[in-house]
Motif scaffolding. Structure first.
Motif, PDB file in Angstrom:
ATOM      1  N   UNK A  73     -28.595  54.549  30.123  1.00  0.00           N
ATOM      2  CA  UNK A  73     -29.167  53.951  31.333  1.00  0.00           C
ATOM      3  C   UNK A  73     -29.664  52.530  31.058  1.00  0.00           C
ATOM      4  N   UNK A  74     -30.294  52.342  29.910  1.00  0.00           N
ATOM      5  CA  UNK A  74     -30.792  51.013  29.550  1.00  0.00           C
ATOM      6  C   UNK A  74     -29.634  50.038  29.375  1.00  0.00           C
ATOM      7  N   UNK A  75     -28.617  50.454  28.639  1.00  0.00           N
ATOM      8  CA  UNK A  75     -27.462  49.587  28.416  1.00  0.00           C
ATOM      9  C   UNK A  75     -26.770  49.254  29.730  1.00  0.00           C
ATOM     10  N   UNK A  76     -26.601  50.254  30.583  1.00  0.00           N
ATOM     11  CA  UNK A  76     -25.971  50.011  31.879  1.00  0.00           C
ATOM     12  C   UNK A  76     -26.755  49.031  32.719  1.00  0.00           C
ATOM     13  N   UNK A  77     -28.084  49.199  32.740  1.00  0.00           N
ATOM     14  CA  UNK A  77     -28.948  48.297  33.503  1.00  0.00           C
ATOM     15  C   UNK A  77     -28.864  46.869  32.978  1.00  0.00           C
ATOM     16  N   UNK A  78     -28.897  46.719  31.657  1.00  0.00           N
ATOM     17  CA  UNK A  78     -28.832  45.388  31.050  1.00  0.00           C
ATOM     18  C   UNK A  78     -27.496  44.711  31.327  1.00  0.00           C
ATOM     19  N   UNK A  79     -26.415  45.469  31.232  1.00  0.00           N
ATOM     20  CA  UNK A  79     -25.088  44.898  31.472  1.00  0.00           C
ATOM     21  C   UNK A  79     -24.933  44.442  32.921  1.00  0.00           C
ATOM     22  N   UNK A  80     -25.426  45.249  33.841  1.00  0.00           N
ATOM     23  CA  UNK A  80     -25.332  44.886  35.263  1.00  0.00           C
ATOM     24  C   UNK A  80     -26.186  43.658  35.564  1.00  0.00           C
ATOM     25  N   UNK A  81     -27.416  43.636  35.060  1.00  0.00           N
ATOM     26  CA  UNK A  81     -28.293  42.493  35.290  1.00  0.00           C
ATOM     27  C   UNK A  81     -27.732  41.234  34.631  1.00  0.00           C
ATOM     28  N   UNK A  82     -27.151  41.392  33.455  1.00  0.00           N
ATOM     29  CA  UNK A  82     -26.550  40.250  32.766  1.00  0.00           C
ATOM     30  C   UNK A  82     -25.418  39.662  33.595  1.00  0.00           C
ATOM     31  N   UNK A  83     -24.617  40.541  34.192  1.00  0.00           N
ATOM     32  CA  UNK A  83     -23.511  40.085  35.037  1.00  0.00           C
ATOM     33  C   UNK A  83     -24.025  39.397  36.297  1.00  0.00           C
ATOM     34  N   UNK A 110     -27.051  38.012  36.886  1.00  0.00           N
ATOM     35  CA  UNK A 110     -27.868  36.820  36.641  1.00  0.00           C
ATOM     36  C   UNK A 110     -27.176  35.792  35.754  1.00  0.00           C
ATOM     37  N   UNK A 111     -26.035  36.167  35.198  1.00  0.00           N
ATOM     38  CA  UNK A 111     -25.310  35.276  34.292  1.00  0.00           C
ATOM     39  C   UNK A 111     -26.174  34.885  33.092  1.00  0.00           C
ATOM     40  N   UNK A 112     -26.890  35.876  32.556  1.00  0.00           N
ATOM     41  CA  UNK A 112     -27.747  35.662  31.398  1.00  0.00           C
ATOM     42  C   UNK A 112     -27.316  36.579  30.263  1.00  0.00           C
ATOM     43  N   UNK A 135     -31.871  37.964  26.555  1.00  0.00           N
ATOM     44  CA  UNK A 135     -32.879  37.343  27.415  1.00  0.00           C
ATOM     45  C   UNK A 135     -33.428  38.304  28.454  1.00  0.00           C
ATOM     46  N   UNK A 136     -32.824  39.459  28.556  1.00  0.00           N
ATOM     47  CA  UNK A 136     -33.201  40.418  29.596  1.00  0.00           C
ATOM     48  C   UNK A 136     -34.019  41.590  29.069  1.00  0.00           C
ATOM     49  N   UNK A 137     -34.358  41.563  27.783  1.00  0.00           N
ATOM     50  CA  UNK A 137     -35.154  42.644  27.206  1.00  0.00           C
ATOM     51  C   UNK A 137     -36.189  42.055  26.245  1.00  0.00           C
ATOM     52  N   UNK A 138     -37.382  42.618  26.283  1.00  0.00           N
ATOM     53  CA  UNK A 138     -38.483  42.151  25.437  1.00  0.00           C
ATOM     54  C   UNK A 138     -38.553  43.038  24.203  1.00  0.00           C
ATOM     55  N   UNK A 139     -38.328  42.446  23.033  1.00  0.00           N
ATOM     56  CA  UNK A 139     -38.311  43.216  21.795  1.00  0.00           C
ATOM     57  C   UNK A 139     -39.338  42.720  20.787  1.00  0.00           C
ATOM     58  N   UNK A 140     -40.352  42.010  21.243  1.00  0.00           N
ATOM     59  CA  UNK A 140     -41.421  41.572  20.363  1.00  0.00           C
ATOM     60  C   UNK A 140     -42.158  42.787  19.800  1.00  0.00           C
TER      61      UNK A 140
END
Length: 267
Positions: A91-101, A103-105, A109-114
């Motif tokens: 679900x996380x990967x799917x969400x990130x891929x869709x948002x990346x597409x 937003x063209x980012x 840049x779409x996940x906080x890994x600090x």
């Protein structure tokens, strides 16, 4: 729906909404935009608080300690735990891929890994939703709904109850107009879909740590994504719905007639 289930829902709603009003009053009195952390945690624990406070009226024939012990007595199965983690990673990967597409980012840049954020966020989510809610929702109410409904139906009803419980938070979301409508609709879809998936996983491994961990990862992974909340909610609710359809079909085909026939007996 049993009379006990109705009373539990009403009490949980009223106490939660009362605590939210108290938080608002504290914020107004102190002129602060940050409510007390203690009150925030207390509000998230109301489903469990109602179980504990009204236990003698809910189940006078059973000791509370026996009930709680029973919910964690089944050994955890590595396969089911793996399914919990695997579903959320997909679900996380799917969400990130869709948002990346959209937003063209790039994904990073779409996940906080600090590290500090990962730790603080994890601790925050553990003590709120998963620990505070699941003894009430999946531990008690799903069982009670299962007395009068098929398990899939019970999980759907619980999803709507769980979603509606958040009503005051909808009004505090900052959205208005059509955006608020979308927020409520997709939030409800998210809750109902998660409820179906959690029920499916819980009946496979009847230990309350299963829905608790699922609830944790849902909130945690959503919080790690660095995008506008409503857009994230639309995507995550839609992806979760797809997964819920598969789980719902399996629950239905399994001909599970009630909660006691599956949840209370380890397979």
């Amino acid at each position: 729906m049993t009379k006990t289930a109705r009373k539990y829902i009403i009490r949980t709603y009223l106490i939660f909404w009362g605590v939210i009003l108290l938080i608002g009053a504290v914020m107004f009195a102190t002129k602060s935009q940050q409510p007390s952390t203690i009150l925030q945690i207390l509000s998230s624990w109301t489903p469990t608080i109602v179980v504990v406070a009204f236990w003698k009226k809910i189940r006078p024939e059973t000791k509370l300690s026996t009930f709680i012990k029973e919910k964690f007595s089944t050994p955890l199965q590595l396969k089911t735990v793996g399914m919990v983690v695997g579903i959320h990673l997909l679900l996380l990967l799917g969400s990130l891929l869709i948002m990346s597409h959209l937003l063209k980012q790039p994904l990073h840049e779409l996940i906080i890994l600090t590290p500090s954020f990962l730790l603080i966020s994890a601790l925050s989510h553990v003590v709120r939703g998963p620990l505070g809610e699941e003894l009430g929702w999946r531990g008690f109410l799903l069982e009670e709904l299962g007395k009068t409904h098929q398990l899939l139906t019970a999980s759907i009803i619980l999803g709507f109850v769980w979603s509606g419980w958040h009503f005051p938070l909808w009004l505090m979301s900052g959205y208005s107009g059509i955006d608020l409508v979308y927020y409520i609709l997709f939030f409800t879809l998210w809750c109902v879909s998660q409820s179906i998936i959690m029920t499916f996983l819980y009946q496979k491994n009847t230990n309350l740590l299963i829905p608790m961990s699922f609830h944790f990862f849902s909130n945690y992974f959503l919080g790690l994504q660095n995008s506008e909340l409503l857009s994230l909610l639309k995507i995550n609710a839609s992806l979760c719905f797809i997964a819920a359809v598969f789980c719902g079909v399996l629950l239905y085909r399994g001909k599970i007639k009630g909660y006691k026939a599956s949840i209370l007996k380890s397979e």
